[in-house]
Enzyme design. Sequence first.
Site, PDB file in Angstrom:
ATOM      1  N   SER A 257       0.823  -1.208   0.000  1.00  0.00           N
ATOM      2  CA  SER A 257       0.000   0.000   0.000  1.00  0.00           C
ATOM      3  C   SER A 257       0.853   1.252   0.000  1.00  0.00           C
ATOM      4  O   SER A 257       1.961   1.264   0.565  1.00  0.00           O
ATOM      5  CB  SER A 257      -0.851  -0.044   1.272  1.00  0.00           C
TER       6      SER A 257
ATOM      7  N   TYR B 222      -2.925  -0.630  10.496  1.00  0.00           N
ATOM      8  CA  TYR B 222      -3.081  -1.201   9.154  1.00  0.00           C
ATOM      9  C   TYR B 222      -1.849  -0.871   8.304  1.00  0.00           C
ATOM     10  O   TYR B 222      -1.199  -1.758   7.744  1.00  0.00           O
ATOM     11  CB  TYR B 222      -4.357  -0.674   8.468  1.00  0.00           C
TER      12      TYR B 222
ATOM     13  N   LYS C 148       1.385  -3.357   6.798  1.00  0.00           N
ATOM     14  CA  LYS C 148       1.858  -3.469   5.408  1.00  0.00           C
ATOM     15  C   LYS C 148       3.368  -3.218   5.350  1.00  0.00           C
ATOM     16  O   LYS C 148       4.112  -3.914   4.647  1.00  0.00           O
ATOM     17  CB  LYS C 148       1.122  -2.473   4.503  1.00  0.00           C
TER      18      LYS C 148
HETATM   19  C1  WQD Z   1      -9.658   9.697   0.046  1.00  0.00           C
HETATM   20  C2  WQD Z   1      -9.922  11.169   0.286  1.00  0.00           C
HETATM   21  C3  WQD Z   1     -10.429  11.719   2.569  1.00  0.00           C
HETATM   22  C4  WQD Z   1     -14.219   9.515   2.743  1.00  0.00           C
HETATM   23  C5  WQD Z   1      -7.009   4.633   1.336  1.00  0.00           C
HETATM   24  C6  WQD Z   1      -6.729   3.464   2.215  1.00  0.00           C
HETATM   25  C7  WQD Z   1      -5.263   3.337   2.369  1.00  0.00           C
HETATM   26  C8  WQD Z   1      -4.580   3.147   1.021  1.00  0.00           C
HETATM   27  C9  WQD Z   1      -4.924   4.276   0.152  1.00  0.00           C
HETATM   28  C10 WQD Z   1      -4.671   0.757   0.421  1.00  0.00           C
HETATM   29  C11 WQD Z   1      -9.292  11.711   1.557  1.00  0.00           C
HETATM   30  C12 WQD Z   1     -11.629  11.980   1.686  1.00  0.00           C
HETATM   31  C13 WQD Z   1     -13.036  10.063   2.314  1.00  0.00           C
HETATM   32  C14 WQD Z   1     -15.313  10.372   3.044  1.00  0.00           C
HETATM   33  C15 WQD Z   1     -13.952  12.259   2.440  1.00  0.00           C
HETATM   34  N1  WQD Z   1      -4.979   1.989   0.278  1.00  0.00           N
HETATM   35  N2  WQD Z   1     -12.897  11.418   2.182  1.00  0.00           N
HETATM   36  N3  WQD Z   1     -15.127  11.716   2.879  1.00  0.00           N
HETATM   37  O1  WQD Z   1      -7.469   7.839   3.057  1.00  0.00           O
HETATM   38  O2  WQD Z   1      -6.362   7.964   0.806  1.00  0.00           O
HETATM   39  O3  WQD Z   1      -6.604   5.798   2.008  1.00  0.00           O
HETATM   40  O4  WQD Z   1      -6.335   4.427   0.115  1.00  0.00           O
HETATM   41  O5  WQD Z   1      -3.935   0.283   1.193  1.00  0.00           O
HETATM   42  O6  WQD Z   1      -4.962   2.334   3.212  1.00  0.00           O
HETATM   43  O7  WQD Z   1      -7.434   3.623   3.404  1.00  0.00           O
HETATM   44  O8  WQD Z   1      -8.611   6.901   0.980  1.00  0.00           O
HETATM   45  O9  WQD Z   1     -10.883   6.875   0.092  1.00  0.00           O
HETATM   46  O10 WQD Z   1     -10.561   6.978   2.596  1.00  0.00           O
HETATM   47  O11 WQD Z   1      -9.998   8.970   1.221  1.00  0.00           O
HETATM   48  O12 WQD Z   1     -13.846  13.475   2.333  1.00  0.00           O
HETATM   49  O13 WQD Z   1     -16.397   9.934   3.443  1.00  0.00           O
HETATM   50  O14 WQD Z   1     -11.348  11.348   0.459  1.00  0.00           O
HETATM   51  O15 WQD Z   1     -10.321  12.672   3.572  1.00  0.00           O
HETATM   52  O16 WQD Z   1      -8.876  13.025   1.289  1.00  0.00           O
HETATM   53  P1  WQD Z   1      -7.228   7.236   1.752  1.00  0.00           P
HETATM   54  P2  WQD Z   1     -10.092   7.367   1.240  1.00  0.00           P
END
Ligand code: WQD
Length: 353
Positions: free
Chosen positions: A137, A163, A167
Amino acid sequence: MSQKNSRIVLVTGGAGFVGSHAVLVLLEEGYSVIVVDNLVNAYKAENEELPESLIRVMKLTGKSLIFYNINLCDKNALKEVFSKHKIGCVMHFAALKAVGESCTIPLTYYSNNITGSIILFEVMKEAGVKNLVYSSSSTVYGNPQFLPLTETHPTGQGCTNPYGKSKYFVEEILKDLASSDKSWKVISLRYFNPVGAHPSGDIGEDPAGIPNNLMPYISQVAVGRQPKLLVYGNDYETHDGTGVRDYIHIMDLAEGHNYALKKLFSQDFSGFKAYNLGTGCGYSVLDVVKAFSAASGRKIAYDIVGRREGDIASSYCDSTLAFKELGWKANRLLTDMCADAWRWQSKNPNGFQ
Ligand code: WQD
């Protein structure tokens, strides 16, 4: 490779979102696939032998696969699978992956993601199967010290949750393993933000409960399962103040695994190597809302709220290394990601159930 068959791939976690799309690509490429999954994050109807995601993968490809409902921590059960099949390679996806949850039940995360992985590697070693593609990740990079993120960026520093740490730890274990025994070949694929679905709309992401991630949350707003999106912060140093990420279409990601497999079995490959899988483009939360709204023809209601703990402003990668060494690059655009996610969600408003 002795008597092992490089065309037989064991896929752990193959019933999940990323795993099921990778299984589909492997079957299309003519590999024989054996899936091991404990169904912790996949739906199986009571009267069926296989999880719904894999039933659909078989329908889409017209190919069959072998499925075992096994927890990786069950070493004896795993050993039996290796003794029954001439497995040539393992793709290891199985892991718990909810960032927030990992902070509340860290031991469960470490036990599943680290102990489960160690047991898998032990069984592989005993069976003489030393070819592995590992599902890693972008979280291993922590808070970026520079952008775009290259594979040379430090890892493990500033990983804020169990998490992400799990990884990172497993990558370190794999590095040690590969340097202790030169016959191991390990490719770690560092995913950025996998989204979208197979273009048929028959398989896709089906999170249990309220989605944590942006794209599935937006899809559920569009389909009426959630009232509105909460946008976590609009005061980041980004073009519109909302968080920027490198979204990658799940089919591009799945195809990346096929390229990794080819590299693994090439003469010139040895040891441990990590590759970023992303598009290299950063899109903000509001960019995604706009694109999804256009793709679905639905208005996406949202409120701006405070920042989510542990979030970073921007994350996107340089994926040149994967192009140079694996010959892979992402081809699909944000519009494709949204269109395919919407096709999946609108065809399956309640996911696989
Ligand atoms: C994306 C953006 C939030 C939800 C995930 C995994 C991580 C890794 C990468 C695999 C951020 C914003 C989100 C919501 C929002 N993948 N958001 N409202 O945090 O980049 O991480 O992908 O291992 O482990 O968790 O992804 O989709 O949660 O968030 O505003 O209801 O969307 O703040 O800027 P993230 P995400």
